[in-house]
Write a protein that holds these residues in place. Structure first.
Motif, mmCIF file in Angstrom:
data_model
loop_
_atom_site.group_PDB
_atom_site.id
_atom_site.type_symbol
_atom_site.label_atom_id
_atom_site.label_comp_id
_atom_site.label_asym_id
_atom_site.label_seq_id
_atom_site.Cartn_x
_atom_site.Cartn_y
_atom_site.Cartn_z
ATOM 1 N N ALA A 1 93.509 52.137 97.715
ATOM 2 C CA ALA A 1 93.881 50.758 97.368
ATOM 3 C C ALA A 1 94.143 50.626 95.872
ATOM 4 O O ALA A 1 95.064 49.910 95.446
ATOM 5 N N ALA A 2 93.332 51.313 95.066
ATOM 6 C CA ALA A 2 93.538 51.253 93.617
ATOM 7 C C ALA A 2 94.871 51.869 93.229
ATOM 8 O O ALA A 2 95.567 51.360 92.336
ATOM 9 N N ARG A 3 95.251 52.940 93.881
ATOM 10 C CA ARG A 3 96.554 53.526 93.576
ATOM 11 C C ARG A 3 97.690 52.578 93.978
ATOM 12 O O ARG A 3 98.722 52.495 93.303
ATOM 13 N N SER A 4 97.509 51.852 95.063
ATOM 14 C CA SER A 4 98.521 50.863 95.466
ATOM 15 C C SER A 4 98.610 49.748 94.438
ATOM 16 O O SER A 4 99.725 49.271 94.101
ATOM 17 N N ALA A 5 97.467 49.302 93.900
ATOM 18 C CA ALA A 5 97.477 48.271 92.865
ATOM 19 C C ALA A 5 98.193 48.763 91.623
ATOM 20 O O ALA A 5 98.918 48.002 90.954
ATOM 21 N N VAL A 6 98.017 50.029 91.303
ATOM 22 C CA VAL A 6 98.729 50.595 90.149
ATOM 23 C C VAL A 6 100.236 50.566 90.387
ATOM 24 O O VAL A 6 101.029 50.237 89.476
ATOM 25 N N ALA A 7 100.638 50.877 91.598
ATOM 26 C CA ALA A 7 102.079 50.852 91.895
ATOM 27 C C ALA A 7 102.639 49.437 91.773
ATOM 28 O O ALA A 7 103.741 49.238 91.218
ATOM 29 N N ALA B 1 105.405 45.383 85.722
ATOM 30 C CA ALA B 1 105.655 45.683 84.301
ATOM 31 C C ALA B 1 107.101 46.092 84.082
ATOM 32 O O ALA B 1 107.734 45.696 83.087
ATOM 33 N N ASN B 2 107.639 46.891 84.984
ATOM 34 C CA ASN B 2 109.046 47.286 84.845
ATOM 35 C C ASN B 2 109.970 46.068 84.931
ATOM 36 O O ASN B 2 110.939 45.953 84.165
ATOM 37 N N GLN B 3 109.648 45.173 85.863
ATOM 38 C CA GLN B 3 110.488 43.980 86.016
ATOM 39 C C GLN B 3 110.412 43.113 84.766
ATOM 40 O O GLN B 3 111.427 42.585 84.284
ATOM 41 N N ALA B 4 109.203 42.918 84.209
ATOM 42 C CA ALA B 4 109.060 42.103 82.995
ATOM 43 C C ALA B 4 109.793 42.735 81.829
ATOM 44 O O ALA B 4 110.433 42.032 81.009
ATOM 45 N N SER B 5 109.763 44.033 81.724
ATOM 46 C CA SER B 5 110.474 44.706 80.630
ATOM 47 C C SER B 5 111.981 44.566 80.799
ATOM 48 O O SER B 5 112.716 44.340 79.812
ATOM 49 N N ASP B 6 112.462 44.696 82.020
ATOM 50 C CA ASP B 6 113.903 44.532 82.260
ATOM 51 C C ASP B 6 114.352 43.102 81.937
ATOM 52 O O ASP B 6 115.433 42.877 81.346
ATOM 53 N N GLU C 1 98.040 44.310 82.908
ATOM 54 C CA GLU C 1 97.609 44.453 84.279
ATOM 55 C C GLU C 1 97.816 45.884 84.784
ATOM 56 O O GLU C 1 96.998 46.422 85.550
ATOM 57 N N LEU C 2 98.890 46.524 84.318
ATOM 58 C CA LEU C 2 99.122 47.918 84.683
ATOM 59 C C LEU C 2 98.029 48.828 84.137
ATOM 60 O O LEU C 2 97.502 49.699 84.839
ATOM 61 N N ALA C 3 97.673 48.594 82.857
ATOM 62 C CA ALA C 3 96.608 49.415 82.268
ATOM 63 C C ALA C 3 95.289 49.206 82.990
ATOM 64 O O ALA C 3 94.531 50.162 83.241
ATOM 65 N N SER C 4 95.011 47.940 83.338
ATOM 66 C CA SER C 4 93.774 47.657 84.057
ATOM 67 C C SER C 4 93.772 48.322 85.440
ATOM 68 O O SER C 4 92.769 48.898 85.867
ATOM 69 N N ALA C 5 94.902 48.242 86.131
ATOM 70 C CA ALA C 5 94.987 48.847 87.457
ATOM 71 C C ALA C 5 94.840 50.367 87.378
ATOM 72 O O ALA C 5 94.181 50.994 88.232
ATOM 73 N N GLU C 6 95.411 50.979 86.350
ATOM 74 C CA GLU C 6 95.279 52.432 86.203
ATOM 75 C C GLU C 6 93.833 52.824 85.916
ATOM 76 O O GLU C 6 93.334 53.838 86.417
ATOM 77 N N ALA C 7 93.138 52.023 85.090
ATOM 78 C CA ALA C 7 91.731 52.317 84.800
ATOM 79 C C ALA C 7 90.888 52.208 86.062
ATOM 80 O O ALA C 7 90.015 53.044 86.323
ATOM 81 N N GLN C 8 91.159 51.143 86.868
ATOM 82 C CA GLN C 8 90.415 50.998 88.121
ATOM 83 C C GLN C 8 90.710 52.155 89.084
ATOM 84 O O GLN C 8 89.826 52.612 89.813
ATOM 85 N N ALA C 9 91.964 52.620 89.090
ATOM 86 C CA ALA C 9 92.314 53.741 89.964
ATOM 87 C C ALA C 9 91.581 55.013 89.549
ATOM 88 O O ALA C 9 91.107 55.787 90.394
ATOM 89 N N ARG C 10 91.478 55.209 88.228
ATOM 90 C CA ARG C 10 90.760 56.395 87.763
ATOM 91 C C ARG C 10 89.278 56.326 88.134
ATOM 92 O O ARG C 10 88.670 57.315 88.547
#
Length: 361
Positions: A124-130, A136-141, A173-182
């Motif tokens: 589930a954490a890996r899905s949240a990271v995705a 994040a990609n959409q906001a940057s675009d 949110e991406l950084a937080s999701a990656e930390a939770q996944a780790r």
């Protein structure tokens, strides 16, 4: 005429009779030839003794003797109980190992369920990271598209600021999701260690069972107990002999023959032996082996491990003797004792005749 005959008779009476002396000489020569022939064809020695293989009966485990089932000089059969060591410490060790295995078998399914839940959380954490990565990609675009439009007046500065804020929020949110996944992935444990521990416990159980079996000592072959100097209650140590067991399945006569008699003696040569304890019984046998080394006793270093055969006359050079091991065919178990004096006669001609008959057949 009469005087002449009496003179002849007296002369014949005075002449010595030589034929008895000649007869004695002939008989002596015949006896010497017979002895030499006998020695050459059937070497004989009274420098011999009975022998059997022996082992020191040693327990594989230590403990106090609680049962002693034999007495000194007793005959035993293969498999007979000799003695038993107190089995309780080894029974307890077995029970302890078995209980530990039961406990581990109950723990493994619980740990597996926990691992499954941890694995689901990591997924589930890996899905949240995705999802956070996509946001994040959409906001940057979006920010990249809006920046060229502000100069042309198509969008306001507030819109651009909101886009920047959305990008930073998405990245956070991406950084937080990656930390939770780790963290979730690090929390995922495994039952491999428990499974490996189970193998260790199974080995401990097998060892405990073997030690429990070792606490009961049985005769490995038909034999006779010797040098028994202990009783119930004695503490015995592993690998230390408690008494000697004579292997009565095979009896031998070790006969020391002079080196000039070994030419015709070889394995397979037939022999006849008898014991000095009962000279009226003859036993047949076969040469098992001929010794290839003895302690030379020449004043030099002793040849360690070689038979020590005494020479009878130290000041005269006599032939060395070598041990010949004779396997007795049907020994009398009541007569044969290790060290009993014996006489051995080997018969090389019987061996040669048997070999020739086998070759012809």
């Amino acid at each position: 005429m009469g005087s002449n005959m009496s003179a002849a008779n007296s002369g014949a009476a005075k002449r010595p009779r030589t034929w008895p002396a000649i007869l004695l000489i002939v008989l002596a020569v015949a006896a010497i030839v017979a002895v030499i022939w006998r020695v050459d064809t059937a070497p004989r020695t009274d420098d011999a003794y009975a022998y059997a293989d022996t082992i020191g009966v040693s327990p594989e485990v230590s403990g106090k003797i609680v049962t002693l089932a034999v007495r000194d000089n007793q005959a035993v059969k293969q498999g007979d109980l000799l003695f038993q060591i107190d089995p309780r410490p080894y029974q307890y060790a077995l029970q302890r190992a078995q209980a530990a295995l039961v406990q581990l078998d109950a723990q493994i399914p619980l740990t597996q369920r926990s691992v499954n839940a941890q694995t689901f959380g990591a997924t589930a954490a890996r899905s949240a990271v995705a999802r956070a990565q996509a946001a994040a990609n959409q906001a940057s675009d979006t920010l990249a598209r809006m920046q060229p439009l502000i100069g042309k007046g198509y969008i306001s500065a507030d819109d651009l600021d909101r886009a920047r804020t959305a990008q930073r929020s998405a990245l956070a949110e991406l950084a937080s999701a990656e930390a939770q996944a780790r963290e979730a992935q690090a929390a995922v444990s495994s039952v491999d260690a428990l499974v490996a521990q189970r193998s260790v416990l199974q080995a401990e159980i097998a060892t405990a069972q073997l030690n429990l079996e070792y606490a009961t000592v049985r005769a490995p072959f038909d034999g006779r107990v010797a040098e028994l100097r202990t009783t119930v209650g004695q503490y015995v140590s592993a690998q230390k002999p408690v008494f000697t067991l004579i292997d009565t399945r095979h009896w031998y006569v070790i006969a020391n023959f002079r080196e000039n008699e070994l030419g015709q003696i070889r394995p397979g040569t037939r022999a006849t032996v008898y014991l000095m304890s009962n000279t009226s019984i003859r036993f047949s046998g076969t040469v098992d082996s001929v010794g290839f080394g003895v302690d030379p006793q020449d004043g030099g270093g002793t040849a360690n491990g070689l038979p020590n055969i005494q020479r009878s006359i130290n000041w005269v050079h006599v032939a060395q003797r070598f041990p010949v091991k004779i396997l007795v065919d049907r020994p009398d178990p009541q007569l044969f004792r290790i060290g009993t004096s014996a006489v051995a006669v080997v018969r090389p001609r019987e061996h040669a005749a048997a070999a020739a008959g086998g070759a012809q057949s």
